[in-house]
Design a protein around this motif. Structure first.
Motif, PDB file in Angstrom:
ATOM      1  N   SER A   8      73.277  42.988  45.209  1.00  0.00           N
ATOM      2  CA  SER A   8      73.545  43.512  43.868  1.00  0.00           C
ATOM      3  C   SER A   8      74.958  44.064  43.810  1.00  0.00           C
ATOM      4  N   VAL A   9      75.510  44.093  42.607  1.00  0.00           N
ATOM      5  CA  VAL A   9      76.863  44.615  42.412  1.00  0.00           C
ATOM      6  C   VAL A   9      76.922  45.396  41.100  1.00  0.00           C
ATOM      7  N   HIS A  10      77.970  46.197  40.974  1.00  0.00           N
ATOM      8  CA  HIS A  10      78.255  46.861  39.699  1.00  0.00           C
ATOM      9  C   HIS A  10      79.756  46.789  39.464  1.00  0.00           C
ATOM     10  N   THR A  11      80.131  46.935  38.224  1.00  0.00           N
ATOM     11  CA  THR A  11      81.550  46.919  37.870  1.00  0.00           C
ATOM     12  C   THR A  11      81.962  48.251  37.249  1.00  0.00           C
ATOM     13  N   ILE A  12      81.284  49.307  37.645  1.00  0.00           N
ATOM     14  CA  ILE A  12      81.617  50.640  37.151  1.00  0.00           C
ATOM     15  C   ILE A  12      83.028  50.997  37.602  1.00  0.00           C
ATOM     16  N   GLY A  13      83.843  51.390  36.665  1.00  0.00           N
ATOM     17  CA  GLY A  13      85.221  51.775  36.966  1.00  0.00           C
ATOM     18  C   GLY A  13      86.208  50.618  36.972  1.00  0.00           C
ATOM     19  N   MET A  14      85.716  49.395  36.878  1.00  0.00           N
ATOM     20  CA  MET A  14      86.622  48.247  36.857  1.00  0.00           C
ATOM     21  C   MET A  14      87.198  48.080  35.454  1.00  0.00           C
ATOM     22  N   ARG A  15      88.333  47.399  35.367  1.00  0.00           N
ATOM     23  CA  ARG A  15      89.002  47.204  34.080  1.00  0.00           C
ATOM     24  C   ARG A  15      88.998  45.757  33.624  1.00  0.00           C
ATOM     25  N   TYR A  16      88.380  44.886  34.408  1.00  0.00           N
ATOM     26  CA  TYR A  16      88.414  43.456  34.089  1.00  0.00           C
ATOM     27  C   TYR A  16      87.100  42.815  34.522  1.00  0.00           C
ATOM     28  N   PRO A  17      86.716  41.711  33.903  1.00  0.00           N
ATOM     29  CA  PRO A  17      85.475  41.021  34.285  1.00  0.00           C
ATOM     30  C   PRO A  17      85.649  40.216  35.574  1.00  0.00           C
ATOM     31  N   ILE A  18      84.533  39.923  36.237  1.00  0.00           N
ATOM     32  CA  ILE A  18      84.539  39.107  37.455  1.00  0.00           C
ATOM     33  C   ILE A  18      83.374  38.124  37.415  1.00  0.00           C
ATOM     34  N   ASP A  19      83.467  37.097  38.221  1.00  0.00           N
ATOM     35  CA  ASP A  19      82.361  36.170  38.453  1.00  0.00           C
ATOM     36  C   ASP A  19      81.683  36.577  39.757  1.00  0.00           C
ATOM     37  N   ILE A  20      80.363  36.531  39.777  1.00  0.00           N
ATOM     38  CA  ILE A  20      79.578  36.885  40.958  1.00  0.00           C
ATOM     39  C   ILE A  20      78.767  35.672  41.384  1.00  0.00           C
ATOM     40  N   VAL A  21      78.854  35.334  42.670  1.00  0.00           N
ATOM     41  CA  VAL A  21      78.063  34.243  43.240  1.00  0.00           C
ATOM     42  C   VAL A  21      77.137  34.863  44.288  1.00  0.00           C
ATOM     43  N   ALA A  43      71.994  41.773  39.845  1.00  0.00           N
ATOM     44  CA  ALA A  43      71.301  41.669  41.125  1.00  0.00           C
ATOM     45  C   ALA A  43      70.625  40.305  41.231  1.00  0.00           C
ATOM     46  N   CYS A  44      70.244  39.949  42.464  1.00  0.00           N
ATOM     47  CA  CYS A  44      69.541  38.695  42.700  1.00  0.00           C
ATOM     48  C   CYS A  44      68.595  38.861  43.875  1.00  0.00           C
ATOM     49  N   ARG A  45      67.316  38.711  43.609  1.00  0.00           N
ATOM     50  CA  ARG A  45      66.307  38.781  44.666  1.00  0.00           C
ATOM     51  C   ARG A  45      66.519  37.611  45.625  1.00  0.00           C
ATOM     52  N   GLY A  46      66.509  37.875  46.917  1.00  0.00           N
ATOM     53  CA  GLY A  46      66.659  36.845  47.935  1.00  0.00           C
ATOM     54  C   GLY A  46      68.085  36.647  48.408  1.00  0.00           C
ATOM     55  N   ALA A  47      69.046  37.205  47.689  1.00  0.00           N
ATOM     56  CA  ALA A  47      70.445  37.068  48.113  1.00  0.00           C
ATOM     57  C   ALA A  47      70.715  37.960  49.322  1.00  0.00           C
ATOM     58  N   THR A  48      71.570  37.476  50.206  1.00  0.00           N
ATOM     59  CA  THR A  48      71.996  38.266  51.363  1.00  0.00           C
ATOM     60  C   THR A  48      73.503  38.502  51.358  1.00  0.00           C
ATOM     61  N   GLN A  49      74.223  37.778  50.485  1.00  0.00           N
ATOM     62  CA  GLN A  49      75.668  37.891  50.384  1.00  0.00           C
ATOM     63  C   GLN A  49      76.078  37.746  48.923  1.00  0.00           C
ATOM     64  N   GLU A  52      82.551  37.717  45.214  1.00  0.00           N
ATOM     65  CA  GLU A  52      83.171  38.172  43.972  1.00  0.00           C
ATOM     66  C   GLU A  52      84.451  37.381  43.754  1.00  0.00           C
ATOM     67  N   LEU A  53      84.578  36.818  42.560  1.00  0.00           N
ATOM     68  CA  LEU A  53      85.750  36.013  42.208  1.00  0.00           C
ATOM     69  C   LEU A  53      86.322  36.494  40.884  1.00  0.00           C
ATOM     70  N   ALA A  54      87.576  36.196  40.661  1.00  0.00           N
ATOM     71  CA  ALA A  54      88.173  36.483  39.351  1.00  0.00           C
ATOM     72  C   ALA A  54      87.394  35.712  38.290  1.00  0.00           C
ATOM     73  N   ALA A  55      87.240  36.316  37.120  1.00  0.00           N
ATOM     74  CA  ALA A  55      86.502  35.675  36.036  1.00  0.00           C
ATOM     75  C   ALA A  55      87.061  34.286  35.763  1.00  0.00           C
ATOM     76  N   GLY A  56      86.159  33.317  35.640  1.00  0.00           N
ATOM     77  CA  GLY A  56      86.546  31.933  35.377  1.00  0.00           C
ATOM     78  C   GLY A  56      86.643  31.063  36.611  1.00  0.00           C
ATOM     79  N   ASN A  57      86.676  31.660  37.795  1.00  0.00           N
ATOM     80  CA  ASN A  57      86.848  30.869  39.018  1.00  0.00           C
ATOM     81  C   ASN A  57      85.619  30.059  39.401  1.00  0.00           C
ATOM     82  N   THR A  58      84.423  30.480  39.005  1.00  0.00           N
ATOM     83  CA  THR A  58      83.264  29.648  39.324  1.00  0.00           C
ATOM     84  C   THR A  58      83.341  28.326  38.567  1.00  0.00           C
ATOM     85  N   ASP A  59      83.832  28.365  37.341  1.00  0.00           N
ATOM     86  CA  ASP A  59      84.030  27.127  36.580  1.00  0.00           C
ATOM     87  C   ASP A  59      85.215  26.337  37.123  1.00  0.00           C
TER      88      ASP A  59
END
Length: 73
Positions: A8-21, A43-49, A52-59
């Motif tokens: 799981s991750v949070h973006t509390i305190g961040m100033r920009y969006p991110i992509d999460i894998v 969050a994602c059940r079953g994830a172990t890792q 985090e990427l800059a927004a748009g990088n997954t595409d």
């Protein structure tokens, strides 16, 4: 940034969006959270890792659920 162990991750305190894998222990993509805005969580059940990427990088890198990722030195 690769974070392990993590499901799981949070973006509390961040100033920009991110992509999460979310990955399992064999680097298989379980879930992608695109463009996660500041002050949100995910969050994602079953994830172990988490990758985090800059927004748009997954595409841009054509990362899809079900893919298996690998890294080279």
């Amino acid at each position: 940034m690769l974070i392990s162990p993590c499901n799981s991750v949070h973006t509390i305190g961040m100033r920009y969006p991110i992509d999460i894998v979310y990955l399992n222990n064999k680097n298989k993509v379980l879930k992608i959270q695109r463009n996660l805005q500041p002050w949100r969580s995910s969050a994602c059940r079953g994830a172990t890792q988490v990758l985090e990427l800059a927004a748009g990088n997954t595409d841009n890198k054509n990362i899809n659920q079900g893919d298996t990722l690998s890294w080279q030195d």
